[in-house]
Design a protein around this motif. Structure first.
Motif, PDB file in Angstrom:
ATOM      1  N   PHE A 130      16.069 -10.869  -4.077  1.00 20.28           N
ATOM      2  CA  PHE A 130      15.127 -10.133  -4.921  1.00 20.28           C
ATOM      3  C   PHE A 130      15.636  -9.974  -6.351  1.00 20.28           C
ATOM      4  O   PHE A 130      14.916 -10.250  -7.319  1.00 20.28           O
ATOM      5  N   TYR A 131      16.875  -9.549  -6.494  1.00 13.48           N
ATOM      6  CA  TYR A 131      17.387  -9.312  -7.846  1.00 13.48           C
ATOM      7  C   TYR A 131      17.702 -10.611  -8.591  1.00 13.48           C
ATOM      8  O   TYR A 131      17.670 -10.635  -9.828  1.00 13.48           O
ATOM      9  N   GLN A 132      17.981 -11.686  -7.865  1.00  8.33           N
ATOM     10  CA  GLN A 132      18.106 -12.986  -8.531  1.00  8.33           C
ATOM     11  C   GLN A 132      16.758 -13.402  -9.107  1.00  8.33           C
ATOM     12  O   GLN A 132      16.677 -13.913 -10.232  1.00  8.33           O
ATOM     13  N   TRP A 133      15.702 -13.180  -8.317  1.00 10.90           N
ATOM     14  CA  TRP A 133      14.352 -13.479  -8.814  1.00 10.90           C
ATOM     15  C   TRP A 133      14.028 -12.588 -10.007  1.00 10.90           C
ATOM     16  O   TRP A 133      13.481 -13.061 -11.015  1.00 10.90           O
TER      17      TRP A 133
ATOM     18  N   TYR B 265       0.835  -1.200   0.000  1.00  8.74           N
ATOM     19  CA  TYR B 265       0.000   0.000   0.000  1.00  8.74           C
ATOM     20  C   TYR B 265       0.872   1.254   0.000  1.00  8.74           C
ATOM     21  O   TYR B 265       1.840   1.370   0.741  1.00  8.74           O
ATOM     22  N   GLY B 266       0.499   2.209  -0.854  1.00  4.23           N
ATOM     23  CA  GLY B 266       1.253   3.452  -0.931  1.00  4.23           C
ATOM     24  C   GLY B 266       2.314   3.448  -2.004  1.00  4.23           C
ATOM     25  O   GLY B 266       2.876   4.496  -2.319  1.00  4.23           O
ATOM     26  N   LEU B 267       2.611   2.288  -2.590  1.00  2.48           N
ATOM     27  CA  LEU B 267       3.581   2.211  -3.673  1.00  2.48           C
ATOM     28  C   LEU B 267       2.900   2.510  -4.999  1.00  2.48           C
ATOM     29  O   LEU B 267       1.674   2.418  -5.126  1.00  2.48           O
ATOM     30  N   CYS B 268       3.703   2.808  -6.010  1.00  4.30           N
ATOM     31  CA  CYS B 268       3.135   2.985  -7.346  1.00  4.30           C
ATOM     32  C   CYS B 268       2.603   1.640  -7.830  1.00  4.30           C
ATOM     33  O   CYS B 268       2.975   0.584  -7.315  1.00  4.30           O
ATOM     34  N   ALA B 269       1.741   1.660  -8.812  1.00  6.60           N
ATOM     35  CA  ALA B 269       1.080   0.442  -9.292  1.00  6.60           C
ATOM     36  C   ALA B 269       2.097  -0.609  -9.762  1.00  6.60           C
ATOM     37  O   ALA B 269       1.934  -1.810  -9.497  1.00  6.60           O
ATOM     38  N   GLU B 270       3.142  -0.161 -10.445  1.00  8.27           N
ATOM     39  CA  GLU B 270       4.146  -1.106 -10.942  1.00  8.27           C
ATOM     40  C   GLU B 270       4.840  -1.817  -9.783  1.00  8.27           C
ATOM     41  O   GLU B 270       4.988  -3.047  -9.789  1.00  8.27           O
ATOM     42  N   HIS B 271       5.249  -1.062  -8.783  1.00  3.34           N
ATOM     43  CA  HIS B 271       5.931  -1.659  -7.642  1.00  3.34           C
ATOM     44  C   HIS B 271       4.995  -2.555  -6.833  1.00  3.34           C
ATOM     45  O   HIS B 271       5.420  -3.592  -6.307  1.00  3.34           O
ATOM     46  N   GLN B 272       3.739  -2.164  -6.729  1.00  2.00           N
ATOM     47  CA  GLN B 272       2.767  -2.996  -6.020  1.00  2.00           C
ATOM     48  C   GLN B 272       2.683  -4.378  -6.652  1.00  2.00           C
ATOM     49  O   GLN B 272       2.691  -5.402  -5.964  1.00  2.00           O
ATOM     50  N   GLN B 273       2.601  -4.411  -7.984  1.00  5.99           N
ATOM     51  CA  GLN B 273       2.491  -5.689  -8.683  1.00  5.99           C
ATOM     52  C   GLN B 273       3.756  -6.506  -8.538  1.00  5.99           C
ATOM     53  O   GLN B 273       3.708  -7.724  -8.328  1.00  5.99           O
ATOM     54  N   VAL B 274       4.897  -5.847  -8.656  1.00  4.45           N
ATOM     55  CA  VAL B 274       6.180  -6.554  -8.514  1.00  4.45           C
ATOM     56  C   VAL B 274       6.294  -7.169  -7.119  1.00  4.45           C
ATOM     57  O   VAL B 274       6.699  -8.320  -6.971  1.00  4.45           O
ATOM     58  N   LEU B 275       5.928  -6.401  -6.109  1.00  2.33           N
ATOM     59  CA  LEU B 275       6.031  -6.893  -4.737  1.00  2.33           C
ATOM     60  C   LEU B 275       5.110  -8.086  -4.509  1.00  2.33           C
ATOM     61  O   LEU B 275       5.493  -9.072  -3.856  1.00  2.33           O
TER      62      LEU B 275
ATOM     63  N   ASP C 185       4.058 -10.208  -6.854  1.00  2.00           N
ATOM     64  CA  ASP C 185       4.609 -11.346  -7.598  1.00  2.00           C
ATOM     65  C   ASP C 185       5.811 -11.952  -6.865  1.00  2.00           C
ATOM     66  O   ASP C 185       5.965 -13.178  -6.813  1.00  2.00           O
ATOM     67  N   PHE C 186       6.658 -11.098  -6.319  1.00  2.64           N
ATOM     68  CA  PHE C 186       7.832 -11.563  -5.582  1.00  2.64           C
ATOM     69  C   PHE C 186       7.409 -12.348  -4.348  1.00  2.64           C
ATOM     70  O   PHE C 186       7.943 -13.429  -4.062  1.00  2.64           O
ATOM     71  N   GLU C 187       6.431 -11.837  -3.617  1.00  4.72           N
ATOM     72  CA  GLU C 187       5.938 -12.523  -2.419  1.00  4.72           C
ATOM     73  C   GLU C 187       5.335 -13.882  -2.776  1.00  4.72           C
ATOM     74  O   GLU C 187       5.591 -14.884  -2.098  1.00  4.72           O
TER      75      GLU C 187
ATOM     76  N   VAL D 115       9.955  -9.348   1.978  1.00  5.33           N
ATOM     77  CA  VAL D 115       9.016  -8.393   1.388  1.00  5.33           C
ATOM     78  C   VAL D 115       9.130  -7.036   2.092  1.00  5.33           C
ATOM     79  O   VAL D 115       9.043  -5.981   1.449  1.00  5.33           O
ATOM     80  N   TYR D 116       9.342  -7.081   3.381  1.00  9.96           N
ATOM     81  CA  TYR D 116       9.487  -5.837   4.151  1.00  9.96           C
ATOM     82  C   TYR D 116      10.658  -5.003   3.630  1.00  9.96           C
ATOM     83  O   TYR D 116      10.520  -3.793   3.413  1.00  9.96           O
ATOM     84  N   TYR D 117      11.802  -5.639   3.414  1.00 13.44           N
ATOM     85  CA  TYR D 117      12.972  -4.886   2.957  1.00 13.44           C
ATOM     86  C   TYR D 117      12.828  -4.422   1.505  1.00 13.44           C
ATOM     87  O   TYR D 117      13.275  -3.327   1.155  1.00 13.44           O
TER      88      TYR D 117
END
Length: 294
Positions: free
Chosen positions: A86-89, A6-16, A18-20, A36-38
């Motif tokens: 994160f960056y490996q993923w 919540y509070g992130l841009c739409a792109e970052h929200q989706q990435v987060l 998907d990563f989770e 996910v927190y970091y």
């Protein structure tokens, strides 16, 4: 799913998200929550400078580790490990071509020292216990060296005669001997999870809930928690039997280097080592002479 997006841009929200989702397929929920927190913090930091996480370079990540996370060496190490995961993923899912975290320096955590819970604190905690599960929580920490997360998901099926099966960090399972006190105590519990809860879809209490209860039982005092009970076990077990390899297996450490911290906590053994040195001739006379001249 966590609420970190919540509070992130739409792109970052989706990435987060998907990563989770990807992490949840093979990592423990507590580990996923930390990662996910970091990443969320990294995303917010990058958005503050009108960037996306895909635009960050190695120098940016170093700046974030230096100024964007806490000063604790443990915090920086955890944040750096998150960057690597994160960056490996991101590279494997083709979000990026070049991994900016691949050349980050190794961040070693400081040499830790144990924090064993004092025996009188355990006695007071037992006096505060109002339920059987309270006593069992304390016993599993003190006599079996279980972490809060390992206590939370313990099931009666994990008691196998004189042994206990523990589902540890990284989904690793270990089987260790069952202490007689714990073996007697578990017979008073019905079949199922020892710490059931309808607030968790899995059917058992969350690790955080177990941790909070143990802290309360120990008086809500600084450094007295579930892990201090585990440290109490490590220190006392090593006093009785100085076998680091065995202690490593019981506590579920990935490396004996982690177990070695307990060798530096044995105040009884250190005191014996120092005070057992013989008084050499002339030393006592020198001390008396100083006293006389004072």
């Amino acid at each position: 799913m966590t609420n970190f997006s919540y509070g992130l841009c739409a792109e970052h929200q989706q990435v987060l998200t998907d990563f989770e989702t990807a992490l949840l397929s093979y990592r423990a929920p507590t580990t996923v929550k930390l990662r996910v927190y970091y990443v969320n913090r990294l995303m917010r930091w990058s958005e503050a400078s009108d960037q996306r996480v895909w635009q960050l370079e190695r120098s940016d990540l170093m700046a974030w580790l230096t100024k964007g996370v806490g000063p604790s060496a443990w915090t920086k190490r955890s944040a750096k490990n998150t960057l690597s995961v994160f960056y490996q993923w991101a590279e494997s899912t083709r979000h990026i071509v070049v991994n900016p975290a691949s050349r980050l320096p190794t961040m070693r955590a400081p040499y830790g020292v144990p924090n064993p819970c004092p025996d009188d604190a355990v006695l007071r905690a037992l006096d505060r216990s109002t339920r059987r599960i309270d006593v069992l929580m304390l016993m599993l920490g003190e006599y079996q060296a279980l972490r809060a997360g390992e206590i939370a998901q313990l099931h009666t099926a994990d008691i196998q005669g004189d042994q206990i099966r523990i589902h540890g960090k990284g989904n690793k399972v270990r089987v260790i001997p069952l202490h007689p006190l714990v073996r007697d105590l578990v017979t008073y519990f019905p079949t199922g999870y020892f710490f059931p809860s309808d607030k968790n879809a899995l059917g058992h209490m969350l690790p955080a809930s177990v941790g909070r209860r143990i802290r309360w039982l120990l008086g809500d005092q600084r450094k007295l928690n579930a892990h201090s009970l585990r440290h109490k076990f490590g220190v006392e077990a090593l006093e009785l039997t100085p076998d680091l390899m065995a202690l490593r297996d019981i506590m579920g450490h990935a490396s004996v280097a982690t177990t070695e911290i307990y060798t530096r906590a044995s105040t009884t053994r250190l005191r014996t080592m120092v005070t057992s040195l013989p008084e050499r001739p002339g030393r006592e006379a020198a001390v008396h002479a100083l006293r006389a001249s004072a």
